[in-house]
Design a protein around this motif. Structure first.
Motif, PDB file in Angstrom:
ATOM      1  N   GLN A 174       0.837  -1.204   0.000  1.00 45.45           N
ATOM      2  CA  GLN A 174       0.000   0.000   0.000  1.00 45.45           C
ATOM      3  C   GLN A 174       0.872   1.254   0.000  1.00 45.45           C
ATOM      4  O   GLN A 174       0.576   2.229  -0.703  1.00 45.45           O
ATOM      5  CB  GLN A 174      -0.912   0.000   1.224  1.00 45.45           C
ATOM      6  N   SER A 199      -3.706  -4.853   0.662  1.00 43.50           N
ATOM      7  CA  SER A 199      -5.124  -5.111   0.921  1.00 43.50           C
ATOM      8  C   SER A 199      -6.026  -4.091   0.260  1.00 43.50           C
ATOM      9  O   SER A 199      -7.240  -4.290   0.201  1.00 43.50           O
ATOM     10  CB  SER A 199      -5.399  -5.129   2.427  1.00 43.50           C
ATOM     11  N   SER A 200      -5.469  -2.995  -0.227  1.00 43.48           N
ATOM     12  CA  SER A 200      -6.268  -2.000  -0.942  1.00 43.48           C
ATOM     13  C   SER A 200      -5.340  -1.165  -1.809  1.00 43.48           C
ATOM     14  O   SER A 200      -4.122  -1.174  -1.636  1.00 43.48           O
ATOM     15  CB  SER A 200      -7.056  -1.101   0.020  1.00 43.48           C
ATOM     16  N   ARG A 208     -15.783   2.106  -9.594  1.00 45.62           N
ATOM     17  CA  ARG A 208     -15.219   0.853  -9.130  1.00 45.62           C
ATOM     18  C   ARG A 208     -15.547  -0.249 -10.135  1.00 45.62           C
ATOM     19  O   ARG A 208     -15.911   0.012 -11.259  1.00 45.62           O
ATOM     20  CB  ARG A 208     -15.763   0.506  -7.732  1.00 45.62           C
ATOM     21  N   TYR A 227     -15.833   5.424   0.717  1.00 48.62           N
ATOM     22  CA  TYR A 227     -15.095   4.485  -0.131  1.00 48.62           C
ATOM     23  C   TYR A 227     -14.102   5.181  -1.056  1.00 48.62           C
ATOM     24  O   TYR A 227     -13.131   4.566  -1.508  1.00 48.62           O
ATOM     25  CB  TYR A 227     -16.064   3.645  -0.973  1.00 48.62           C
ATOM     26  N   TYR A 232      -8.186   5.282  -0.184  1.00 54.66           N
ATOM     27  CA  TYR A 232      -8.817   4.406  -1.163  1.00 54.66           C
ATOM     28  C   TYR A 232      -9.094   5.125  -2.482  1.00 54.66           C
ATOM     29  O   TYR A 232      -9.165   4.497  -3.533  1.00 54.66           O
ATOM     30  CB  TYR A 232     -10.112   3.845  -0.586  1.00 54.66           C
ATOM     31  N   GLU A 274     -14.530   0.046   2.762  1.00 54.34           N
ATOM     32  CA  GLU A 274     -13.779   0.739   1.719  1.00 54.34           C
ATOM     33  C   GLU A 274     -12.944  -0.245   0.913  1.00 54.34           C
ATOM     34  O   GLU A 274     -12.860  -0.146  -0.318  1.00 54.34           O
ATOM     35  CB  GLU A 274     -12.870   1.806   2.337  1.00 54.34           C
ATOM     36  N   SER A 275     -12.325  -1.217   1.593  1.00 53.80           N
ATOM     37  CA  SER A 275     -11.557  -2.241   0.881  1.00 53.80           C
ATOM     38  C   SER A 275     -12.478  -3.172   0.107  1.00 53.80           C
ATOM     39  O   SER A 275     -12.162  -3.584  -1.018  1.00 53.80           O
ATOM     40  CB  SER A 275     -10.722  -3.059   1.872  1.00 53.80           C
ATOM     41  N   GLN A 278     -13.404  -2.766  -3.465  1.00 54.24           N
ATOM     42  CA  GLN A 278     -12.379  -3.066  -4.456  1.00 54.24           C
ATOM     43  C   GLN A 278     -12.257  -4.567  -4.724  1.00 54.24           C
ATOM     44  O   GLN A 278     -11.478  -4.973  -5.592  1.00 54.24           O
ATOM     45  CB  GLN A 278     -11.026  -2.524  -3.980  1.00 54.24           C
ATOM     46  N   ARG A 282      -7.403 -10.004  -1.330  1.00 53.48           N
ATOM     47  CA  ARG A 282      -6.234  -9.370  -1.953  1.00 53.48           C
ATOM     48  C   ARG A 282      -6.038  -9.820  -3.395  1.00 53.48           C
ATOM     49  O   ARG A 282      -5.687  -9.019  -4.262  1.00 53.48           O
ATOM     50  CB  ARG A 282      -4.986  -9.655  -1.113  1.00 53.48           C
ATOM     51  N   ARG A 285      -8.646  -8.118  -5.536  1.00 56.17           N
ATOM     52  CA  ARG A 285      -8.420  -6.674  -5.589  1.00 56.17           C
ATOM     53  C   ARG A 285      -7.261  -6.322  -6.510  1.00 56.17           C
ATOM     54  O   ARG A 285      -7.299  -5.306  -7.216  1.00 56.17           O
ATOM     55  CB  ARG A 285      -8.177  -6.129  -4.183  1.00 56.17           C
ATOM     56  N   TYR A 289      -7.910  -4.199  -9.790  1.00 57.44           N
ATOM     57  CA  TYR A 289      -7.218  -2.910  -9.908  1.00 57.44           C
ATOM     58  C   TYR A 289      -6.437  -2.832 -11.216  1.00 57.44           C
ATOM     59  O   TYR A 289      -6.437  -1.792 -11.881  1.00 57.44           O
ATOM     60  CB  TYR A 289      -6.279  -2.714  -8.728  1.00 57.44           C
TER      61      TYR A 289
END
Length: 730
Positions: A174, A199-200, A208, A227, A232, A274-275, A278, A282, A285, A289
């Motif tokens: 992160q 994790s984010s 999103r 979010y 984030y 918030e995570s 996404q 992990r 995400r 992403y």
């Protein structure tokens, strides 16, 4: 003092010092010293080289950022061992900064004034260091400012460095992700970023996952108002990031050389809402992403940024760093096909039985081939229907046409390929089957008529299917041809010659008298008709002066005509009808009813703006004039008598009949049933003159309710007799 000026006064010193604490096992054996206005603060780190003595043999630097456990020693050892195995240790400086938190200082009470943060989120997102009454500090500093300074100092002490790898895992991932977006420290173009298993991530706008097609599904949290707040997203940025500005952050991130690493079985991760916007873990995400970046920046982003999934690895920094792709990313040594020889998936499919009549099932054979990554999912687009389906697909086409078919093949990280076959499937048209139930019936003819009056909206394909006359347009005559085909009068549709279906005839309506507030009855008839199979007639009128417009059928319904009508609030009426057989002669078409609210110069006009018989528009000019009988005066023809049509008709409780006489003769209005028996005398007056409205409630002369059926009402006076029909329904 402004933040930028404070930075300009930071100087850098380093000296050796070693602390061992159980809380984080080991605190860095070296410290990086920051001095501002003669005030000092230190950051512990691990390294295999000194930061205060120049070394011209060092050509590469690896800065590795620990996770939330702050075990910088483990991260340092992992990079050190890999560098040793690869034989590059002597030319590489390894630095593992350690971002302590308040709990570490509370437990160990170190004598050195270390920079510390209140928790993981502040140091991993560039927040300011902390101070407490127990651990006061002379100033606060952003963790990203520390990194800016460390890199700048590194280039000064090691002038021959050609490559800097900034790598972080978990919370360290992160850190690197957001630092790459926010920092303007480009290290003379020598820095690369390795983002491992965070994790984010920081998103570049408020959108999103749902904005693109890659099919990973999870339950999106509801009411997650923060979010898109930083860390984030880019709302409510902290001090360091806000100095850079949102536009600069977005533009800068697209230019960064970034390699993403994630374990193929890393299915854990933070569960805050918030995570969770996404992805659910992990692994998801990271994949989402990477696809999001292509959505936001375009596909060219993959030239600077790549992703690798490390097979069989969970949330394990050493497993990721020691993998072939991890070493390739960090040291630029060794092979990683996911980076160096990326092959996209190849989409392809075949099909059979692509011709037929509906309903018709076509089998599509998925022949897609994986590239570097395994195939993950498939998206078929058939007749604008999106279908996620793995493997082969059977699809049933339920209506006619030429259909394009496409297939998108996605691999495990979201790379895709599309194959398109245009006009692949040919489904034959069954003309007249507008509702596509595989049969041509009366309901199809009714759909044509309903479309004409605006009660049904047929699609262009349905209209083409109903075009039984092959005229490239839909008319009531098409409904007639459908009825003729059903009845066996014609062998098939569409027809190719309509010359034998020319019709003619003239619309007629009597002179109409009315008063404000009374029901005005307007019968519409056709005279001298010939070869009439269908008609469409439309009217316009002033809907302020005429209210409560309605339409009831005349005797035409007795001749097998299907009829539809509509009355619009804007002041228009459309009536259309079709029959399987032709009509000749004179007969009533329909009756319109209105209630006048005002007369302009003693008259109201209803204009006929279309008369179509069969499929030919007639040239007849036709309009209806309603005269106010209170103003006609001497213009009334002496001796005029008229019998209006009852309204409503059919009816189930009450109906009204208008009778007008301009004579002083006796007037009789009576009612008979279908067998001619007298049911009731409705009017029996001497020397009746003027307009009268007679009401009948469905009872006989004894006041008893009569049965449903057809009844005839007759107006009779000296030298005049007229009979009309009404229908009573119950």
């Amino acid at each position: 003092m402004p933040f930028r000026i404070i930075l300009s006064k930071i100087v850098f010193l380093a000296f050796g010092l070693r602390f061992i604490f159980a809380q984080v096992d080991v605190i860095g054996d070296r410290t990086f010293l920051f001095i501002q206005n003669n005030n000092e603060i230190n950051l512990p780190f691990f390294s295999n080289q000194s930061l205060d003595t120049p070394n011209y043999s060092v050509q590469k630097a690896v800065i590795v950022i620990h996770g939330a456990n702050r075990n910088a020693d483990d991260y340092y050892n992992s990079i050190y061992n890999n560098a040793s195995d690869l034989g590059v240790l002597s030319e590489t400086i390894i630095i593992a900064p350690q971002f302590l938190i308040t709990a570490d200082l509370n437990h160990w009470q170190p004598s050195t004034e270390f920079a510390f943060w209140s928790g993981t989120t502040p140091w991993s997102s560039g927040g300011l260091s902390n101070f407490t009454n127990e651990h006061p500090r002379d100033y606060e500093i952003s963790s990203y400012t520390i990194m800016d300074s460390l890199i700048a100092h590194l280039l000064t002490i090691y002038p021959n460095i050609q490559d800097i790898a900034l790598a972080g895992n978990s919370a360290g991932g992160q850190f690197v992700n957001r630092y790459a977006a926010g920092s303007d420290q480009d290290a003379e173009g020598k820095i690369r970023y390795i983002v491992s298993a965070p994790s984010s991530y920081v998103y570049m706008d408020e959108y999103r996952y749902r904005e693109y097609l890659f099919p990973i599904n999870w339950e999106l949290p509801e009411n997650c108002v923060g979010y898109n707040d930083y860390k984030y997203g880019l709302d409510d940025l902290n001090d360091y990031m806000s100095m850079m500005g949102i536009d600069s952050i977005r533009e800068r991130y697209s230019r960064r050389k970034i390699q993403y690493l994630i374990g193929s079985i890393d299915t854990g991760g933070t569960q805050d809402c918030e995570s969770m916007t996404q992805g659910s873990n992990r692994l998801e995400r990271s994949i989402i992403y990477y696809n999001y970046l292509q959505y936001f920046y375009g596909s060219q982003i993959v030239d600077n940024q790549q992703i690798a999934l490390i097979s069989g690895i969970g949330h394990d920094h050493n497993g990721i760093f020691s993998s072939s792709c991890g070493r390739n990313a960090i040291f630029n040594i060794g092979d990683c096909e996911q980076y160096d020889n990326l092959i996209y998936p190849s989409s392809n499919f075949s099909s059979n039985n692509i011709f037929g009549e509906y309903p018709h099932t076509v089998n599509f054979i998925n022949e897609s081939v994986a590239g570097t990554h395994p195939l993950y999912s498939f998206l078929w687009n058939i007749n604008d229907s999106l279908i996620y389906f793995d493997g082969n697909l059977g699809y049933t086409f339920s209506y006619p046409g030429l259909f394009d078919v496409s297939l998108i093949a996605f691999d495990q990280v979201g790379f895709s390929d599309t194959s398109v076959h245009q006009s692949l499937v040919h489904i034959d048209t069954l003309y007249g089957d507008i509702d596509w139930d595989t049969e041509v019936t009366d309901s199809d003819a009714s759909l044509v008529l309903s479309h004409i009056v605006g009660d049904e909206l047929l699609s262009p394909l349905q209209q083409a299917t109903g075009d039984a006359s092959n005229s490239a347009s839909l008319s009531a005559f098409d409904a007639s041809l459908i009825l003729q085909f059903i009845s066996g009068i014609i062998d098939g549709i569409p027809i190719h010659d309509s010359d034998s279906f020319i019709a003619n005839g003239d619309l007629q309506s009597p002179e109409i008298l009315g008063e404000v507030g009374d029901i005005v009855t307007i019968p519409i008839s056709i005279e001298n008709s010939n070869n009439l199979h269908s008609f469409t007639i439309s009217f316009t009128y002033n809907n302020v002066q005429l209210e409560s417009g309605s339409v009831y059928l005349g005797t035409i319904s007795d001749y097998g005509f299907l009829v539809e009508s509509s009355v619009s609030d804007s002041g228009s009426i459309i009536v259309t009808g079709a029959s399987p057989t032709s009509m000749d002669g004179d007969f009533d078409l329909f009756t319109m009813y209105f209630i006048p609210t005002e007369f302009e110069n003693g008259q109201l006009e209803i204009e006929c703006n279309q008369i179509m018989l069969n499929e030919v528009t007639q040239e007849q000019s036709f309009s209806i004039i309603i005269s106010n009988q209170l103003q006609v005066g001497d213009d009334i023809i002496p001796g005029r008598i008229s019998l209006g049509n009852n309204f409503p008709n059919p009816f189930n409780s009450n109906t009204s009949i208008n009778v007008y006489s301009d004579t002083n003769k006796d007037v009789f209005l009576y009612l008979n049933d279908i067998n001619g028996r007298l049911v009731k005398v409705l009017l029996d007056t001497e020397k009746s003159k003027g307009l009268k409205t007679i009401h009948w409630s469905g009872t006989n002369d004894l006041g008893i309710k009569v049965q449903s059926g057809i009844y005839f009402y007759t107006l009779e006076t000296e030298g005049f007799k007229e009979t009309k029909k009404m229908i009573l329904l119950k």
